[in-house]
Design a protein around this motif. Structure first.
Motif, PDB file in Angstrom:
ATOM      1  N   VAL A  64       1.105   5.189   3.400  1.00  0.00           N
ATOM      2  CA  VAL A  64       1.410   3.755   3.144  1.00  0.00           C
ATOM      3  C   VAL A  64       0.054   2.823   3.194  1.00  0.00           C
ATOM      4  O   VAL A  64      -0.590   2.878   4.186  1.00  0.00           O
ATOM      5  CB  VAL A  64       2.334   3.209   4.214  1.00  0.00           C
ATOM      6  N   SER A  65      -0.424   2.379   2.163  1.00  0.00           N
ATOM      7  CA  SER A  65      -1.623   1.543   2.151  1.00  0.00           C
ATOM      8  C   SER A  65      -1.238   0.013   1.613  1.00  0.00           C
ATOM      9  O   SER A  65      -0.099  -0.271   1.197  1.00  0.00           O
ATOM     10  CB  SER A  65      -2.587   2.330   1.267  1.00  0.00           C
ATOM     11  N   ASP A  66      -2.545  -0.633   1.441  1.00  0.00           N
ATOM     12  CA  ASP A  66      -2.370  -2.004   1.022  1.00  0.00           C
ATOM     13  C   ASP A  66      -1.313  -2.851   1.812  1.00  0.00           C
ATOM     14  O   ASP A  66      -0.375  -3.642   1.258  1.00  0.00           O
ATOM     15  CB  ASP A  66      -1.936  -2.027  -0.554  1.00  0.00           C
ATOM     16  N   GLY A  67      -0.990  -2.429   3.095  1.00  0.00           N
ATOM     17  CA  GLY A  67      -0.241  -3.241   4.026  1.00  0.00           C
ATOM     18  C   GLY A  67       1.119  -3.156   3.512  1.00  0.00           C
ATOM     19  O   GLY A  67       1.970  -4.127   3.969  1.00  0.00           O
ATOM     20  N   GLY A  68       1.555  -1.757   2.955  1.00  0.00           N
ATOM     21  CA  GLY A  68       2.880  -1.609   2.749  1.00  0.00           C
ATOM     22  C   GLY A  68       3.187  -1.691   1.198  1.00  0.00           C
ATOM     23  O   GLY A  68       4.244  -1.172   0.757  1.00  0.00           O
ATOM     24  N   ASN A  69       2.115  -2.258   0.485  1.00  0.00           N
ATOM     25  CA  ASN A  69       2.517  -2.348  -1.156  1.00  0.00           C
ATOM     26  C   ASN A  69       2.044  -1.043  -2.011  1.00  0.00           C
ATOM     27  O   ASN A  69       2.571  -1.113  -3.099  1.00  0.00           O
ATOM     28  CB  ASN A  69       1.655  -3.482  -1.669  1.00  0.00           C
ATOM     29  N   SER A  70       1.519  -0.143  -1.403  1.00  0.00           N
ATOM     30  CA  SER A  70       1.250   1.003  -2.037  1.00  0.00           C
ATOM     31  C   SER A  70       1.578   2.333  -1.411  1.00  0.00           C
ATOM     32  O   SER A  70       1.692   2.402   0.019  1.00  0.00           O
ATOM     33  CB  SER A  70      -0.254   1.537  -2.332  1.00  0.00           C
ATOM     34  N   LEU A  71       2.022   3.426  -1.930  1.00  0.00           N
ATOM     35  CA  LEU A  71       2.769   4.469  -1.430  1.00  0.00           C
ATOM     36  C   LEU A  71       2.267   5.890  -2.158  1.00  0.00           C
ATOM     37  O   LEU A  71       2.168   5.954  -3.331  1.00  0.00           O
ATOM     38  CB  LEU A  71       4.167   4.537  -1.604  1.00  0.00           C
ATOM     39  N   THR A  72       1.512   6.886  -1.284  1.00  0.00           N
ATOM     40  CA  THR A  72       1.062   7.972  -1.698  1.00  0.00           C
ATOM     41  C   THR A  72       1.744   9.016  -1.006  1.00  0.00           C
ATOM     42  O   THR A  72       1.857   9.118   0.255  1.00  0.00           O
ATOM     43  CB  THR A  72      -0.501   8.057  -1.495  1.00  0.00           C
ATOM     44  N   ILE A  73       2.256  10.125  -1.877  1.00  0.00           N
ATOM     45  CA  ILE A  73       2.929  11.202  -1.062  1.00  0.00           C
ATOM     46  C   ILE A  73       2.417  12.816  -1.573  1.00  0.00           C
ATOM     47  O   ILE A  73       2.444  12.674  -2.882  1.00  0.00           O
ATOM     48  CB  ILE A  73       4.459  11.127  -1.235  1.00  0.00           C
TER      49      ILE A  73
END
Length: 253
Positions: A64-73
């Protein structure tokens, strides 16, 4: 053993200060958690490309990146959302009126764009490439982060325009998303797993949004007091085996 979903902040939680270096005992702990079938992910305020660089170095495939705004799985970027563009434009116009230099991150790279030559030396400039070029504020369609100079002491405060703003270095503010908890909840939806199985580790003010129920919350010994107040458990400092000791204490490794 019931599978847990671990989310670790990077700076001063996994990593030493703001370096890319993770202590050996923490690396061992991360590897052991994965071997035992747990999920290991990063939860960071960093831009996705920056967080992913650190994650990949240590074999972590989700974040979880960008303080919650991006999601990589599993090494796949699932979503990446910018800040509210109208709010950002309003802030940038006020900064222009008040002659406060600023820079914007408009794509998933370590490049920030600014019309101010002086910005080459502001706000952790050694970490980023600074592109000094005219910027048409009203033509911007996506902004992930803004860095800008703070008003002088005694000057009127800036309107936040509904954006989260954190004190940054060299007399600047960093405007970025700060809801890691929301990103973790979306991650868990993708995983189809209960929120009660989430364990979060953090140290700073931008971790507060993930220090919420029903997550199990562990604050580092070097964490800010405001975070420790919200923790279920306070472990040792990040450079004194804090993550390893906590995982041993609760029987996760």
């Amino acid at each position: 053993m019931r599978k847990k979903y671990f989310f670790f902040d990077i700076d001063r939680t996994l990593g030493l200060d703001i370096s890319q270096i993770i202590p050996a005992d923490t690396v061992y702990c991360l590897n052991r958690l994965r071997q035992l079938g747990h999920s290991v992910a990063i939860a960071t305020g960093r831009l996705q490309c920056d967080g992913f660089r650190t994650a990949s170095r240590y074999g972590i495939t989700s974040l979880v990146s960008d303080g919650g705004n991006s999601l990589t799985i599993d090494n796949t970027l699932i979503e990446m959302n910018g800040l509210p563009i109208a709010n950002c434009r309003a802030l940038l116009h006020e900064l222009e009126r008040r002659h406060l230099p600023w820079a914007v991150f408009t794509d998933n790279t370590m490049v920030r764009h600014t019309p101010y030559e002086s910005f080459r030396h502001l706000g952790q400039s050694q970490l980023f490439q600074t592109d000094v070029t005219p910027v048409d504020i009203d033509s911007l369609t996506t902004i992930y982060k803004i860095v800008h100079v703070r008003p002088a002491a005694g000057d009127p405060p800036l309107d936040t325009y509904g954006l989260s703003r954190l004190p940054y270095i060299t007399n600047t503010y960093l405007v970025e998303p700060t809801d890691k908890g929301a990103g973790i909840r979306r991650f868990m939806e993708h995983a189809g797993a209960p929120l009660e199985d989430v364990v979060v580790f953090g140290d700073g003010l931008n971790d507060i949004a993930m220090f919420v129920s029903p997550f199990f919350r562990i604050a580092m010994g070097n964490a800010r007091p405001q975070l420790k107040e919200r923790a279920d458990y306070i472990t040792d400092d990040n450079d004194k085996g804090g993550i390893f000791h906590a995982c041993r204490r609760f029987g996760w490794i």
